[in-house]
Design a protein around this motif. Structure first.
Motif, PDB file in Angstrom:
ATOM      1  N   TYR A  21      -2.785  38.246   5.692  1.00  0.00           N
ATOM      2  CA  TYR A  21      -3.875  39.030   5.126  1.00  0.00           C
ATOM      3  C   TYR A  21      -3.363  40.397   4.695  1.00  0.00           C
ATOM      4  O   TYR A  21      -2.617  41.048   5.411  1.00  0.00           O
ATOM      5  CB  TYR A  21      -4.990  39.198   6.153  1.00  0.00           C
ATOM      6  N   SER A  22      -3.797  40.850   3.522  1.00  0.00           N
ATOM      7  CA  SER A  22      -3.450  42.194   3.075  1.00  0.00           C
ATOM      8  C   SER A  22      -4.133  43.206   3.999  1.00  0.00           C
ATOM      9  O   SER A  22      -5.119  42.880   4.672  1.00  0.00           O
ATOM     10  CB  SER A  22      -3.930  42.409   1.636  1.00  0.00           C
ATOM     11  N   PRO A  23      -3.643  44.447   4.042  1.00  0.00           N
ATOM     12  CA  PRO A  23      -4.281  45.463   4.886  1.00  0.00           C
ATOM     13  C   PRO A  23      -5.768  45.630   4.596  1.00  0.00           C
ATOM     14  O   PRO A  23      -6.565  45.884   5.497  1.00  0.00           O
ATOM     15  CB  PRO A  23      -3.497  46.734   4.553  1.00  0.00           C
ATOM     16  N   LEU A  24      -6.145  45.488   3.342  1.00  0.00           N
ATOM     17  CA  LEU A  24      -7.534  45.700   2.955  1.00  0.00           C
ATOM     18  C   LEU A  24      -8.442  44.565   3.435  1.00  0.00           C
ATOM     19  O   LEU A  24      -9.508  44.807   4.011  1.00  0.00           O
ATOM     20  CB  LEU A  24      -7.631  45.857   1.439  1.00  0.00           C
ATOM     21  N   GLY A  73      -3.822  48.561   9.543  1.00  0.00           N
ATOM     22  CA  GLY A  73      -5.104  48.572  10.244  1.00  0.00           C
ATOM     23  C   GLY A  73      -5.035  47.808  11.552  1.00  0.00           C
ATOM     24  O   GLY A  73      -5.612  48.222  12.566  1.00  0.00           O
ATOM     25  N   GLY A  74      -4.332  46.681  11.538  1.00  0.00           N
ATOM     26  CA  GLY A  74      -4.167  45.900  12.757  1.00  0.00           C
ATOM     27  C   GLY A  74      -3.438  46.687  13.823  1.00  0.00           C
ATOM     28  O   GLY A  74      -3.743  46.582  15.022  1.00  0.00           O
ATOM     29  N   HIS A  75      -2.459  47.488  13.403  1.00  0.00           N
ATOM     30  CA  HIS A  75      -1.721  48.328  14.358  1.00  0.00           C
ATOM     31  C   HIS A  75      -2.673  49.311  15.032  1.00  0.00           C
ATOM     32  O   HIS A  75      -2.632  49.489  16.254  1.00  0.00           O
ATOM     33  CB  HIS A  75      -0.602  49.067  13.618  1.00  0.00           C
ATOM     34  N   HIS A 111      -0.922  54.205   4.676  1.00  0.00           N
ATOM     35  CA  HIS A 111      -0.756  54.345   6.116  1.00  0.00           C
ATOM     36  C   HIS A 111      -1.131  55.760   6.563  1.00  0.00           C
ATOM     37  O   HIS A 111      -1.685  55.966   7.646  1.00  0.00           O
ATOM     38  CB  HIS A 111       0.690  54.042   6.510  1.00  0.00           C
ATOM     39  N   SER A 112      -0.863  56.760   5.722  1.00  0.00           N
ATOM     40  CA  SER A 112      -1.216  58.134   6.052  1.00  0.00           C
ATOM     41  C   SER A 112      -2.729  58.314   6.100  1.00  0.00           C
ATOM     42  O   SER A 112      -3.266  58.964   7.004  1.00  0.00           O
ATOM     43  CB  SER A 112      -0.604  59.094   5.028  1.00  0.00           C
ATOM     44  N   VAL A 113      -3.424  57.738   5.137  1.00  0.00           N
ATOM     45  CA  VAL A 113      -4.889  57.815   5.109  1.00  0.00           C
ATOM     46  C   VAL A 113      -5.484  57.093   6.314  1.00  0.00           C
ATOM     47  O   VAL A 113      -6.278  57.655   7.074  1.00  0.00           O
ATOM     48  CB  VAL A 113      -5.448  57.217   3.805  1.00  0.00           C
ATOM     49  N   ALA A 114      -5.109  55.825   6.482  1.00  0.00           N
ATOM     50  CA  ALA A 114      -5.680  55.003   7.545  1.00  0.00           C
ATOM     51  C   ALA A 114      -5.374  55.554   8.932  1.00  0.00           C
ATOM     52  O   ALA A 114      -6.248  55.606   9.809  1.00  0.00           O
ATOM     53  CB  ALA A 114      -5.169  53.571   7.421  1.00  0.00           C
TER      54      ALA A 114
END
Length: 450
Positions: free
Chosen positions: A52-55, A282-284, A361-364
């Motif tokens: 799955y993509s991050p989104l 996001g999973g992280h 990654h910086s935003v999330a």
């Protein structure tokens, strides 16, 4: 409610309990956060498996976490936890438990999480098998038949309501929208080696937002103007990426790899190509939410609160980030450096298949850090073991902000982002996170840290 599924479970319940004596203290065994953690982790594992993509992963986390939280809060005897109905866009009229019936809200939450999750992954059978396995554990712990039946019914009702809500988020519409048209102009993003994959989710800004007014509400400042002049800001930014690993290399390599979080890395060996899979950004952070809850010894209600709070910020955060990515369409360092500085240079990490600015990654990470700080405090030390299963050691952090800062700078060390994308992405994520935190509440008392 799925009557066939409920009938199968009740039959299993009857057969298993005919061979054992029902425990009088079943709730002491079943009403525990471990069932929530395991259910979220299973969906994470399946999304890694399904690539799955991050989104898309952030969307799945939102709906499974909402389902679990909205069930779990009904077990709050102090009545402090608040429903997210009428707080999140489009979420309303959620089912309530019957006051005249007895429930295991842990079982109901697990059932809702896995029912929603199963509908949102490709490998449905893996989730279905786990669903049956974990549900039977409640039976083994001596749960009364009436409580078992009521809990499954409520879990199914909540799952249906959340799935109905998810159907209106524009996801299906974005599947048929026009894709990114690769431009021939020098400044624009182009697919990168080794797989030269097409751009991921160019229409994600069309997704329904939860708390932010629109995808562009937290639009960052524009990236530096493209230039090949060696004295320009753009060229100098690329040069910083090019030289990033020339000092303190091993430490920077360790940081970059820990936060790589590339769901699909294409590897080459001679004429062979093969893929390796990892957890998404996001999973992280969802896993960090779980680590924090376990470190705090949070009960099952507070655990679902941690997961949904992070999921909300990740979801709106990625929409905000992707809005700018496809507006700026900034060329990646790998493409620029190979064209204008050194054609043999390769980044440490594989370049993700979407435009560069800002750093996702910086935003999330910064958005997630804001809400976790609200829940657990500003100086919350924790050991992040997320990447152990992917062959990397644990890392210790003094705070969620400390972790977010490292996640952001890791993109420079990895060779996949310029500093402007990292710094402005971190600022965008922090501002968005603060807005989200100010616009939803999970507790009447607003006493989150204790």
């Amino acid at each position: 409610m799925n009557n066939k599924y409920l009938l199968v479970l009740v039959v299993c319940f009857t057969l298993l309990n005919s061979c054992s004596t029902t425990s009088n203290n079943w709730s002491e065994k079943t009403e525990k956060a471990t069932y929530i953690h395991r259910s979220i982790k299973k969906i994470t594992d399946v999304m890694v498996h399904d690539i799955y993509s991050p989104l898309v992963a952030s969307r799945t986390y939102l709906y499974i976490s909402t389902a679990g939280y909205e069930v779990a809060i009904n077990g709050d005897k102090k009545k402090d936890y608040l429903s997210l109905a009428n707080q999140l866009r489009g979420l309303n009229n959620l089912p309530k438990p019957d006051k005249n019936k007895k429930y295991s809200f842990t079982l109901a939450a697990v059932d809702a999480i896995l029912t929603v999750g199963q509908k949102m992954v490709t490998s449905e059978k893996i989730v279905s098998d786990f669903h049956n396995q974990i549900t039977n554990e409640f039976i083994d712990d001596g749960m009364p038949e009436e409580v078992f039946k009521n809990s499954i019914e409520f879990g199914q009702e909540m799952a249906k309501a959340i799935l109905d809500w998810s159907a209106e988020d524009n996801y299906i519409k974005t599947r048929s929208m026009a894709q990114y048209d690769v431009r021939s102009v020098a400044a624009a993003w182009k697919p990168t080696p080794p797989a030269y994959m097409k751009a991921v989710e160019p229409n994600w800004d069309k997704m329904r937002t939860l708390l932010i007014d629109s995808a562009s509400q937290f639009k960052p400042v524009a990236p530096p103007a493209f230039s090949t002049d060696s004295t320009s800001e753009f060229y100098q930014s690329a040069l910083i990426v090019y030289n990033a690993l020339k000092e303190d290399k091993q430490n920077k390599v360790d940081i970059a790899k820990f936060w790589d979080c590339n769901p699909f890395q294409m590897n080459t060996k001679g004429h062979m190509m093969y893929a390796s899979k990892k957890i998404s950004p996001g999973g992280h952070w969802m896993n960090i939410a779980g680590v924090a809850a376990k470190t705090k010894n949070a009960d099952y209600i507070r655990t679902t609160e941690a997961y949904i709070s992070v999921a909300i910020n990740l979801y709106d955060g990625f929409i905000s980030c992707w809005d700018e990515k496809y507006r700026s369409q900034t060329i990646r360092p790998e493409t620029y450096i190979n064209e204008y500085i050194d054609k043999r240079w390769k980044p440490l990490l594989q370049t993700p298949p979407f435009p560069e600015y800002p750093s996702g990654h910086s935003v999330a990470s910064n958005s997630a850090a804001v809400v976790l700080t609200r829940l657990f405090g500003d100086n919350f030390s924790f050991c992040d073991s997320t990447e152990v299963e992917f062959g990397l050691p644990k890392r210790d952090f003094k705070s969620f902000t400390d972790a977010a800062n490292e996640a952001a700078i890791s993109r420079l060390y990895g060779g996949i982002h310029y500093m402007q994308a990292i710094q402005n992405g971190a600022l965008q994520g922090k501002k968005l996170g603060e807005f989200c935190v100010a616009n939803f509440d999970t507790r009447k008392s607003k006493k989150y840290n204790n």
